[in-house]
Design a protein around this motif. Structure first.
Motif, PDB file in Angstrom:
ATOM      1  N   MET A  95       0.838  -1.205   0.000  1.00  0.00           N
ATOM      2  CA  MET A  95       0.000   0.000   0.000  1.00  0.00           C
ATOM      3  C   MET A  95       0.870   1.251   0.000  1.00  0.00           C
ATOM      4  SD  MET A  95      -3.389  -0.696   2.332  1.00  0.00           S
ATOM      5  CE  MET A  95      -2.472  -0.840   3.847  1.00  0.00           C
ATOM      6  N   LEU A  96       1.940   1.218   0.776  1.00  0.00           N
ATOM      7  CA  LEU A  96       2.861   2.352   0.857  1.00  0.00           C
ATOM      8  C   LEU A  96       3.463   2.682  -0.507  1.00  0.00           C
ATOM      9  CD1 LEU A  96       4.339   4.205   2.972  1.00  0.00           C
ATOM     10  CD2 LEU A  96       6.113   2.461   3.016  1.00  0.00           C
ATOM     11  N   TYR A  97       3.859   1.647  -1.252  1.00  0.00           N
ATOM     12  CA  TYR A  97       4.491   1.829  -2.556  1.00  0.00           C
ATOM     13  C   TYR A  97       3.505   1.838  -3.726  1.00  0.00           C
ATOM     14  CZ  TYR A  97       9.227   1.332  -0.748  1.00  0.00           C
ATOM     15  OH  TYR A  97      10.405   1.526  -0.092  1.00  0.00           O
ATOM     16  N   HIS A  98       2.218   1.678  -3.443  1.00  0.00           N
ATOM     17  CA  HIS A  98       1.181   1.611  -4.477  1.00  0.00           C
ATOM     18  C   HIS A  98       1.451   0.464  -5.446  1.00  0.00           C
ATOM     19  CE1 HIS A  98      -0.568   5.841  -3.828  1.00  0.00           C
ATOM     20  NE2 HIS A  98       0.151   5.512  -2.778  1.00  0.00           N
ATOM     21  N   TYR A  99       1.778  -0.698  -4.887  1.00  0.00           N
ATOM     22  CA  TYR A  99       2.030  -1.923  -5.633  1.00  0.00           C
ATOM     23  C   TYR A  99       1.109  -3.001  -5.091  1.00  0.00           C
ATOM     24  CZ  TYR A  99       6.220  -1.372  -8.549  1.00  0.00           C
ATOM     25  OH  TYR A  99       7.092  -1.045  -9.541  1.00  0.00           O
ATOM     26  N   GLU A 100       0.951  -4.073  -5.848  1.00  0.00           N
ATOM     27  CA  GLU A 100       0.238  -5.231  -5.317  1.00  0.00           C
ATOM     28  C   GLU A 100       1.203  -6.044  -4.465  1.00  0.00           C
ATOM     29  OE1 GLU A 100      -2.281  -7.572  -7.879  1.00  0.00           O
ATOM     30  OE2 GLU A 100      -2.286  -5.932  -9.351  1.00  0.00           O
ATOM     31  N   THR A 101       0.685  -6.683  -3.436  1.00  0.00           N
ATOM     32  CA  THR A 101       1.513  -7.465  -2.516  1.00  0.00           C
ATOM     33  C   THR A 101       2.304  -8.534  -3.253  1.00  0.00           C
ATOM     34  OG1 THR A 101      -0.117  -7.088  -0.775  1.00  0.00           O
ATOM     35  CG2 THR A 101       1.459  -8.851  -0.411  1.00  0.00           C
ATOM     36  N   LYS A 102       1.676  -9.190  -4.229  1.00  0.00           N
ATOM     37  CA  LYS A 102       2.377 -10.265  -4.936  1.00  0.00           C
ATOM     38  C   LYS A 102       3.608  -9.744  -5.667  1.00  0.00           C
ATOM     39  CE  LYS A 102      -0.690 -10.214  -8.958  1.00  0.00           C
ATOM     40  NZ  LYS A 102      -1.632 -11.031  -9.734  1.00  0.00           N
ATOM     41  N   TYR A 103       3.585  -8.498  -6.141  1.00  0.00           N
ATOM     42  CA  TYR A 103       4.749  -7.942  -6.835  1.00  0.00           C
ATOM     43  C   TYR A 103       5.849  -7.515  -5.868  1.00  0.00           C
ATOM     44  CZ  TYR A 103       1.732  -8.119 -10.893  1.00  0.00           C
ATOM     45  OH  TYR A 103       0.901  -8.559 -11.886  1.00  0.00           O
ATOM     46  N   ILE A 104       5.457  -7.094  -4.672  1.00  0.00           N
ATOM     47  CA  ILE A 104       6.449  -6.813  -3.624  1.00  0.00           C
ATOM     48  C   ILE A 104       7.183  -8.109  -3.291  1.00  0.00           C
ATOM     49  CG2 ILE A 104       6.744  -6.190  -1.186  1.00  0.00           C
ATOM     50  CD1 ILE A 104       6.151  -3.737  -2.874  1.00  0.00           C
ATOM     51  N   ASN A 105       6.425  -9.177  -3.050  1.00  0.00           N
ATOM     52  CA  ASN A 105       7.027 -10.461  -2.700  1.00  0.00           C
ATOM     53  C   ASN A 105       7.870 -11.022  -3.838  1.00  0.00           C
ATOM     54  OD1 ASN A 105       5.825 -10.270  -0.216  1.00  0.00           O
ATOM     55  ND2 ASN A 105       4.083 -11.543  -0.764  1.00  0.00           N
ATOM     56  N   LEU A 106       7.435 -10.830  -5.061  1.00  0.00           N
ATOM     57  CA  LEU A 106       8.207 -11.279  -6.215  1.00  0.00           C
ATOM     58  C   LEU A 106       9.535 -10.518  -6.306  1.00  0.00           C
ATOM     59  CD1 LEU A 106       8.226 -13.133  -8.673  1.00  0.00           C
ATOM     60  CD2 LEU A 106       7.088 -11.313  -9.948  1.00  0.00           C
ATOM     61  N   ALA A 107       9.504  -9.218  -6.035  1.00  0.00           N
ATOM     62  CA  ALA A 107      10.732  -8.415  -6.045  1.00  0.00           C
ATOM     63  C   ALA A 107      11.706  -8.913  -4.984  1.00  0.00           C
ATOM     64  CB  ALA A 107      10.400  -6.942  -5.814  1.00  0.00           C
ATOM     65  N   VAL A 108      11.193  -9.294  -3.830  1.00  0.00           N
ATOM     66  CA  VAL A 108      12.054  -9.824  -2.759  1.00  0.00           C
ATOM     67  C   VAL A 108      12.661 -11.152  -3.195  1.00  0.00           C
ATOM     68  CG1 VAL A 108      12.077 -10.747  -0.404  1.00  0.00           C
ATOM     69  CG2 VAL A 108      10.855  -8.632  -0.899  1.00  0.00           C
ATOM     70  N   LYS A 109      11.858 -12.032  -3.757  1.00  0.00           N
ATOM     71  CA  LYS A 109      12.359 -13.337  -4.187  1.00  0.00           C
ATOM     72  C   LYS A 109      13.404 -13.213  -5.297  1.00  0.00           C
ATOM     73  CE  LYS A 109       8.179 -15.788  -2.903  1.00  0.00           C
ATOM     74  NZ  LYS A 109       6.977 -16.466  -3.374  1.00  0.00           N
ATOM     75  N   ARG A 110      13.208 -12.276  -6.198  1.00  0.00           N
ATOM     76  CA  ARG A 110      14.144 -12.090  -7.311  1.00  0.00           C
ATOM     77  C   ARG A 110      15.446 -11.411  -6.884  1.00  0.00           C
ATOM     78  NH1 ARG A 110      10.122 -10.112 -12.183  1.00  0.00           N
ATOM     79  NH2 ARG A 110       9.323 -12.189 -12.668  1.00  0.00           N
ATOM     80  N   ASN A 111      15.416 -10.727  -5.744  1.00  0.00           N
ATOM     81  CA  ASN A 111      16.570  -9.973  -5.263  1.00  0.00           C
ATOM     82  C   ASN A 111      16.921 -10.387  -3.837  1.00  0.00           C
ATOM     83  OD1 ASN A 111      16.927  -7.746  -7.464  1.00  0.00           O
ATOM     84  ND2 ASN A 111      14.731  -7.853  -7.048  1.00  0.00           N
ATOM     85  N   LYS A 112      16.921 -11.670  -3.586  1.00  0.00           N
ATOM     86  CA  LYS A 112      17.107 -12.207  -2.239  1.00  0.00           C
ATOM     87  C   LYS A 112      18.377 -11.695  -1.559  1.00  0.00           C
ATOM     88  CE  LYS A 112      15.044 -14.895   0.668  1.00  0.00           C
ATOM     89  NZ  LYS A 112      13.848 -14.422   1.319  1.00  0.00           N
ATOM     90  N   GLU A 113      19.445 -11.474  -2.329  1.00  0.00           N
ATOM     91  CA  GLU A 113      20.709 -11.014  -1.755  1.00  0.00           C
ATOM     92  C   GLU A 113      20.590  -9.612  -1.155  1.00  0.00           C
ATOM     93  OE1 GLU A 113      20.505  -9.488  -5.898  1.00  0.00           O
ATOM     94  OE2 GLU A 113      20.119 -11.446  -5.008  1.00  0.00           O
ATOM     95  N   ARG A 114      19.589  -8.843  -1.558  1.00  0.00           N
ATOM     96  CA  ARG A 114      19.381  -7.493  -1.017  1.00  0.00           C
ATOM     97  C   ARG A 114      18.572  -7.500   0.277  1.00  0.00           C
ATOM     98  NH1 ARG A 114      19.630  -2.962  -4.798  1.00  0.00           N
ATOM     99  NH2 ARG A 114      20.415  -3.721  -6.780  1.00  0.00           N
ATOM    100  N   PHE A 115      18.007  -8.644   0.648  1.00  0.00           N
ATOM    101  CA  PHE A 115      17.099  -8.720   1.788  1.00  0.00           C
ATOM    102  C   PHE A 115      17.529  -9.797   2.783  1.00  0.00           C
ATOM    103  CE2 PHE A 115      14.724  -7.010  -1.784  1.00  0.00           C
ATOM    104  CZ  PHE A 115      14.191  -5.865  -1.232  1.00  0.00           C
ATOM    105  N   PRO A 116      18.611  -9.529   3.529  1.00  0.00           N
ATOM    106  CA  PRO A 116      19.010 -10.497   4.554  1.00  0.00           C
ATOM    107  C   PRO A 116      17.932 -10.587   5.648  1.00  0.00           C
ATOM    108  CG  PRO A 116      20.275  -8.467   4.768  1.00  0.00           C
ATOM    109  CD  PRO A 116      19.461  -8.352   3.510  1.00  0.00           C
ATOM    110  N   GLU A 117      18.022 -11.603   6.475  1.00  0.00           N
ATOM    111  CA  GLU A 117      17.016 -11.863   7.515  1.00  0.00           C
ATOM    112  C   GLU A 117      16.773 -10.672   8.443  1.00  0.00           C
ATOM    113  OE1 GLU A 117      15.041 -14.668   8.533  1.00  0.00           O
ATOM    114  OE2 GLU A 117      15.391 -15.297   6.468  1.00  0.00           O
ATOM    115  N   ASP A 118      17.777  -9.816   8.639  1.00  0.00           N
ATOM    116  CA  ASP A 118      17.566  -8.673   9.525  1.00  0.00           C
ATOM    117  C   ASP A 118      16.946  -7.478   8.792  1.00  0.00           C
ATOM    118  OD1 ASP A 118      19.987  -8.439   8.151  1.00  0.00           O
ATOM    119  OD2 ASP A 118      20.896  -7.203   9.702  1.00  0.00           O
ATOM    120  N   PHE A 119      16.663  -7.608   7.494  1.00  0.00           N
ATOM    121  CA  PHE A 119      15.942  -6.596   6.726  1.00  0.00           C
ATOM    122  C   PHE A 119      14.509  -7.047   6.442  1.00  0.00           C
ATOM    123  CE2 PHE A 119      19.404  -4.041   4.298  1.00  0.00           C
ATOM    124  CZ  PHE A 119      20.136  -3.912   5.459  1.00  0.00           C
TER     125      PHE A 119
END
Length: 96
Positions: free
Chosen positions: A8-32
């Motif tokens: 909602m903050l980024y005006h995106y659908e949740t599935k696309y937020i999650n897809l971005a995280v999965k595609r860029n896993k190295e940018r999102f360590p467990e503490d992020f």
């Protein structure tokens, strides 16, 4: 912050937020950013009285939600390309 709130903050659908995280896993360590367990998701659902995930009840989410801290939210701005993402990133940096 839950992935649905970040969407909602980024005006995106949740599935696309999650897809971005999965595609860029190295940018999102467990503490992020991390994904809730089934037990944590169920407790959250009970706390807020949200829809069931049962197959016969088609309301609600079908995947376990991601949770972001401020660093993960900021990191999304580098992955998601829209003007809102840039402004959110600037606001986060100013708040620090």
């Amino acid at each position: 912050m839950l992935d649905s709130d970040v969407a909602m903050l980024y005006h995106y659908e949740t599935k696309y937020i999650n897809l971005a995280v999965k595609r860029n896993k190295e940018r999102f360590p467990e503490d992020f950013c991390f994904q809730l367990t089934e037990t944590e998701t169920e407790n959250l659902r009970l706390q807020f009285a949200t829809s069931s995930l049962e197959k016969e009840n088609y309301g609600g989410r079908r995947t376990l939600p991601y949770v972001f801290i401020e660093h993960g939210i900021s990191m999304l701005a580098g992955v998601i390309k829209n003007e809102i993402a840039v402004q959110v990133s600037i606001n986060i940096i100013r708040a620090l």
